[in-house]
Design a protein around this motif. Structure first.
Motif, PDB file in Angstrom:
ATOM      1  N   ALA A  42       0.866  -1.333   0.249  1.00  0.00           N
ATOM      2  CA  ALA A  42       0.177  -0.416  -0.016  1.00  0.00           C
ATOM      3  C   ALA A  42       0.644   1.231  -0.202  1.00  0.00           C
ATOM      4  N   THR A  43       1.790   1.197   0.996  1.00  0.00           N
ATOM      5  CA  THR A  43       2.919   2.621   0.947  1.00  0.00           C
ATOM      6  C   THR A  43       3.374   2.586   0.261  1.00  0.00           C
ATOM      7  N   THR A  44       4.183   1.398  -0.685  1.00  0.00           N
ATOM      8  CA  THR A  44       5.138   1.613  -1.689  1.00  0.00           C
ATOM      9  C   THR A  44       5.203   1.114  -3.590  1.00  0.00           C
ATOM     10  N   ILE A  45       3.386   1.367  -3.271  1.00  0.00           N
ATOM     11  CA  ILE A  45       3.112   1.067  -4.883  1.00  0.00           C
ATOM     12  C   ILE A  45       1.797   1.587  -4.872  1.00  0.00           C
ATOM     13  N   GLY A  46       0.601   1.711  -4.194  1.00  0.00           N
ATOM     14  CA  GLY A  46      -0.793   2.100  -3.910  1.00  0.00           C
ATOM     15  C   GLY A  46      -0.897   3.454  -4.451  1.00  0.00           C
ATOM     16  N   VAL A  47       0.346   3.708  -3.386  1.00  0.00           N
ATOM     17  CA  VAL A  47      -0.083   5.415  -3.062  1.00  0.00           C
ATOM     18  C   VAL A  47       0.767   6.058  -3.978  1.00  0.00           C
ATOM     19  N   LEU A  67       1.123  16.625  -5.888  1.00  0.00           N
ATOM     20  CA  LEU A  67       0.962  15.082  -5.845  1.00  0.00           C
ATOM     21  C   LEU A  67       1.889  14.337  -6.299  1.00  0.00           C
ATOM     22  N   LEU A  68       3.234  14.471  -6.975  1.00  0.00           N
ATOM     23  CA  LEU A  68       4.414  13.499  -6.775  1.00  0.00           C
ATOM     24  C   LEU A  68       5.084  13.833  -5.916  1.00  0.00           C
ATOM     25  N   PHE A  69       5.456  15.071  -4.661  1.00  0.00           N
ATOM     26  CA  PHE A  69       6.313  15.206  -4.028  1.00  0.00           C
ATOM     27  C   PHE A  69       5.757  14.219  -3.014  1.00  0.00           C
ATOM     28  N   ILE A  70       3.834  13.963  -2.773  1.00  0.00           N
ATOM     29  CA  ILE A  70       3.267  13.299  -1.668  1.00  0.00           C
ATOM     30  C   ILE A  70       3.814  11.960  -2.267  1.00  0.00           C
ATOM     31  N   GLY A  71       3.542  10.918  -3.394  1.00  0.00           N
ATOM     32  CA  GLY A  71       3.855  10.258  -3.312  1.00  0.00           C
ATOM     33  C   GLY A  71       4.985   9.489  -3.235  1.00  0.00           C
ATOM     34  N   ALA A  72       6.150  10.472  -3.671  1.00  0.00           N
ATOM     35  CA  ALA A  72       7.728  10.056  -3.365  1.00  0.00           C
ATOM     36  C   ALA A  72       7.797  10.322  -1.948  1.00  0.00           C
ATOM     37  N   LEU A  73       7.562  10.996  -0.760  1.00  0.00           N
ATOM     38  CA  LEU A  73       7.827  11.401   0.321  1.00  0.00           C
ATOM     39  C   LEU A  73       6.958  10.111   1.225  1.00  0.00           C
ATOM     40  N   THR A  74       5.978   9.342   0.337  1.00  0.00           N
ATOM     41  CA  THR A  74       4.978   8.147   0.775  1.00  0.00           C
ATOM     42  C   THR A  74       5.717   6.928   0.599  1.00  0.00           C
ATOM     43  N   ALA A  75       5.972   6.611  -0.849  1.00  0.00           N
ATOM     44  CA  ALA A  75       7.486   5.500  -0.985  1.00  0.00           C
ATOM     45  C   ALA A  75       8.560   5.596  -0.619  1.00  0.00           C
ATOM     46  N   VAL A  76       9.340   6.653  -0.368  1.00  0.00           N
ATOM     47  CA  VAL A  76      10.127   6.555   0.887  1.00  0.00           C
ATOM     48  C   VAL A  76      10.047   6.533   2.449  1.00  0.00           C
ATOM     49  N   ILE A  81       8.990   3.730   7.983  1.00  0.00           N
ATOM     50  CA  ILE A  81       7.627   3.370   9.526  1.00  0.00           C
ATOM     51  C   ILE A  81       7.579   2.033  10.113  1.00  0.00           C
ATOM     52  N   SER A  82       7.383   1.347   8.538  1.00  0.00           N
ATOM     53  CA  SER A  82       6.729  -0.359   9.155  1.00  0.00           C
ATOM     54  C   SER A  82       8.329  -0.622   9.956  1.00  0.00           C
ATOM     55  N   ILE A  83       9.409   0.014   9.819  1.00  0.00           N
ATOM     56  CA  ILE A  83      10.431  -1.110  10.691  1.00  0.00           C
ATOM     57  C   ILE A  83      10.374  -0.256  11.498  1.00  0.00           C
ATOM     58  N   VAL A  84       9.878   1.061  12.158  1.00  0.00           N
ATOM     59  CA  VAL A  84       9.669   1.246  13.279  1.00  0.00           C
ATOM     60  C   VAL A  84       8.832   0.920  13.740  1.00  0.00           C
ATOM     61  N   ILE A  85       7.285   0.748  13.359  1.00  0.00           N
ATOM     62  CA  ILE A  85       6.858   0.277  13.923  1.00  0.00           C
ATOM     63  C   ILE A  85       6.880  -1.196  14.743  1.00  0.00           C
ATOM     64  N   GLY A  86       7.414  -2.305  13.417  1.00  0.00           N
ATOM     65  CA  GLY A  86       7.747  -3.331  14.043  1.00  0.00           C
ATOM     66  C   GLY A  86       8.969  -3.689  15.415  1.00  0.00           C
ATOM     67  N   ARG A  87       9.956  -2.934  14.794  1.00  0.00           N
ATOM     68  CA  ARG A  87      11.003  -2.572  16.237  1.00  0.00           C
ATOM     69  C   ARG A  87      10.211  -1.957  17.322  1.00  0.00           C
ATOM     70  N   THR A  88       8.932  -1.541  17.549  1.00  0.00           N
ATOM     71  CA  THR A  88       8.275  -1.297  19.030  1.00  0.00           C
ATOM     72  C   THR A  88       7.770  -1.957  18.968  1.00  0.00           C
ATOM     73  N   MET A  89       7.273  -2.965  18.250  1.00  0.00           N
ATOM     74  CA  MET A  89       6.259  -4.437  18.425  1.00  0.00           C
ATOM     75  C   MET A  89       6.753  -5.375  19.636  1.00  0.00           C
ATOM     76  N   ALA A  90       8.365  -5.531  18.817  1.00  0.00           N
ATOM     77  CA  ALA A  90       9.217  -6.707  19.247  1.00  0.00           C
ATOM     78  C   ALA A  90       9.936  -5.878  20.553  1.00  0.00           C
ATOM     79  N   ARG A  91       9.913  -4.532  21.067  1.00  0.00           N
ATOM     80  CA  ARG A  91      10.040  -3.971  21.824  1.00  0.00           C
ATOM     81  C   ARG A  91       9.365  -4.762  23.391  1.00  0.00           C
ATOM     82  N   GLU A  92       8.009  -3.941  22.764  1.00  0.00           N
ATOM     83  CA  GLU A  92       7.164  -3.675  24.258  1.00  0.00           C
ATOM     84  C   GLU A  92       6.643  -5.278  23.963  1.00  0.00           C
ATOM     85  N   GLY A  93       7.552  -6.412  23.875  1.00  0.00           N
ATOM     86  CA  GLY A  93       6.415  -7.813  24.050  1.00  0.00           C
ATOM     87  C   GLY A  93       5.651  -8.084  23.394  1.00  0.00           C
TER      88      GLY A  93
END
Length: 105
Positions: A42-47, A67-76, A81-93
């Motif tokens: 969704a974040t790397t292809i869809g938006v 619009l192109l700036f918003i798309g590039a910002l979302t893709a990057v 953000i997914s990595i940060v959420i995953g690490r937070t989930m692992a850290r919080e148990g």
């Protein structure tokens, strides 16, 4: 309908399909990490495809650049953000009991 509008519709369809498939996978997958991975398309292809379609339909100008700036910002920023959420989930148990914990950090 001109060629530019046809390409915009094709990109819009592909972007919407990626978002819908990600949403369906989010509902169907059982574990938190699998659901987190389901959001990646969704974040790397869809938006980005949606914003590219809208920018192509808008034509040259400031609106297309925004619009192109918003798309590039979302893709990057989406994978980061997914990595940060995953690490937070692992850290919080918040890992389920059936998933391996991995080596201690």
């Amino acid at each position: 309908m001109d060629v530019r509008h046809g390409f915009a519709l094709a990109l819009l369809f592909c972007g919407a399909a990626a978002l819908l498939l990600s949403a369906l996978a989010l509902l169907a997958l059982p574990t938190p990490y699998a659901r987190l991975h389901a959001l990646a398309p969704a974040t790397t292809i869809g938006v980005p495809l949606l914003t590219l379609a809208l920018a192509l339909d808008a034509g040259a100008g400031r609106e297309a650049a925004k619009l192109l700036f918003i798309g590039a910002l979302t893709a990057v920023s989406g994978p980061v953000i997914s990595i940060v959420i995953g690490r937070t989930m692992a850290r919080e148990g918040e890992l389920p009991d059936d998933e391996p914990q991995g080596p201690p950090a």
